[in-house]
Design an enzyme around this catalytic site. Sequence first.
Site, PDB file in Angstrom:
ATOM      1  N   HIS A  56      40.297  33.355  42.085  1.00  0.00           N
ATOM      2  CA  HIS A  56      39.994  33.244  43.510  1.00  0.00           C
ATOM      3  C   HIS A  56      41.123  32.496  44.215  1.00  0.00           C
ATOM      4  CE1 HIS A  56      35.368  33.901  43.297  1.00  0.00           C
ATOM      5  NE2 HIS A  56      36.002  34.627  42.394  1.00  0.00           N
ATOM      6  N   ASN A  60      43.499  35.129  46.398  1.00  0.00           N
ATOM      7  CA  ASN A  60      42.594  35.831  45.521  1.00  0.00           C
ATOM      8  C   ASN A  60      43.401  36.906  44.802  1.00  0.00           C
ATOM      9  OD1 ASN A  60      40.723  37.974  44.667  1.00  0.00           O
ATOM     10  ND2 ASN A  60      39.166  36.752  45.705  1.00  0.00           N
ATOM     11  N   GLU A  86      41.114  29.760  46.108  1.00  0.00           N
ATOM     12  CA  GLU A  86      41.084  28.310  45.939  1.00  0.00           C
ATOM     13  C   GLU A  86      41.489  27.903  44.527  1.00  0.00           C
ATOM     14  OE1 GLU A  86      37.880  29.436  48.966  1.00  0.00           O
ATOM     15  OE2 GLU A  86      38.673  30.251  47.095  1.00  0.00           O
ATOM     16  N   SER A 102      35.056  30.699  53.897  1.00  0.00           N
ATOM     17  CA  SER A 102      34.188  29.697  53.276  1.00  0.00           C
ATOM     18  C   SER A 102      34.167  29.894  51.761  1.00  0.00           C
ATOM     19  CB  SER A 102      32.767  29.819  53.838  1.00  0.00           C
ATOM     20  OG  SER A 102      31.917  28.848  53.265  1.00  0.00           O
ATOM     21  N   CYS A 144      34.076  28.354  43.747  1.00  0.00           N
ATOM     22  CA  CYS A 144      35.138  27.515  44.301  1.00  0.00           C
ATOM     23  C   CYS A 144      34.580  26.216  44.886  1.00  0.00           C
ATOM     24  CB  CYS A 144      35.940  28.301  45.332  1.00  0.00           C
ATOM     25  SG  CYS A 144      36.834  29.688  44.573  1.00  0.00           S
ATOM     26  N   ASP A 157      33.502  41.450  44.884  1.00  0.00           N
ATOM     27  CA  ASP A 157      34.074  40.111  44.925  1.00  0.00           C
ATOM     28  C   ASP A 157      32.998  39.042  45.106  1.00  0.00           C
ATOM     29  OD1 ASP A 157      36.618  38.551  44.916  1.00  0.00           O
ATOM     30  OD2 ASP A 157      35.835  37.890  46.848  1.00  0.00           O
TER      31      ASP A 157
END
Length: 141
Positions: free
Chosen positions: A48, A37, A50, A73, A78, A138
């Site tokens: 982010h 991130n 991912e 998670s 994402c 976030d």
Amino acid sequence: MLSVALEEARAGLAEGGVPVGAALFGADGRLLGRGRNRRVQDGDPSAHGETSAFRAAGRLRGYGDTTMVTTLSPCWYCSGLIRQFGIGAVLIGEARTFEGGHAWLAEHGVRVTVMDDPACVALMRDFVAARPDLWFEDIGR
């Protein structure tokens, strides 16, 4: 595989960012891309963990046999990326801090494994306690 994502999360924290790391692996276990991130570091709300790992992997003909590994998670953004490109599996370090979209992914055929890894849980628990302002920014609250 989780150790790569955890290394990225710790690097992000050291840079003053949100400690979420991710990595994309091929079916043979080869690391295709890794990232963290970088919303704070880059001033980019879409950076982010991912998405950073996905971008670092570059173009592939297909993603069905890949695994996205993430320390937390995946959020809805994402999770959408995972569905959009047909990533076949997601390995999640922890989902206590944030449940994200992993149940939705599983409902749509993505193989989801939640590790409940103590290091990932501690990293996020400590971060949320120290920086609730940044955490809630976030996750969009």
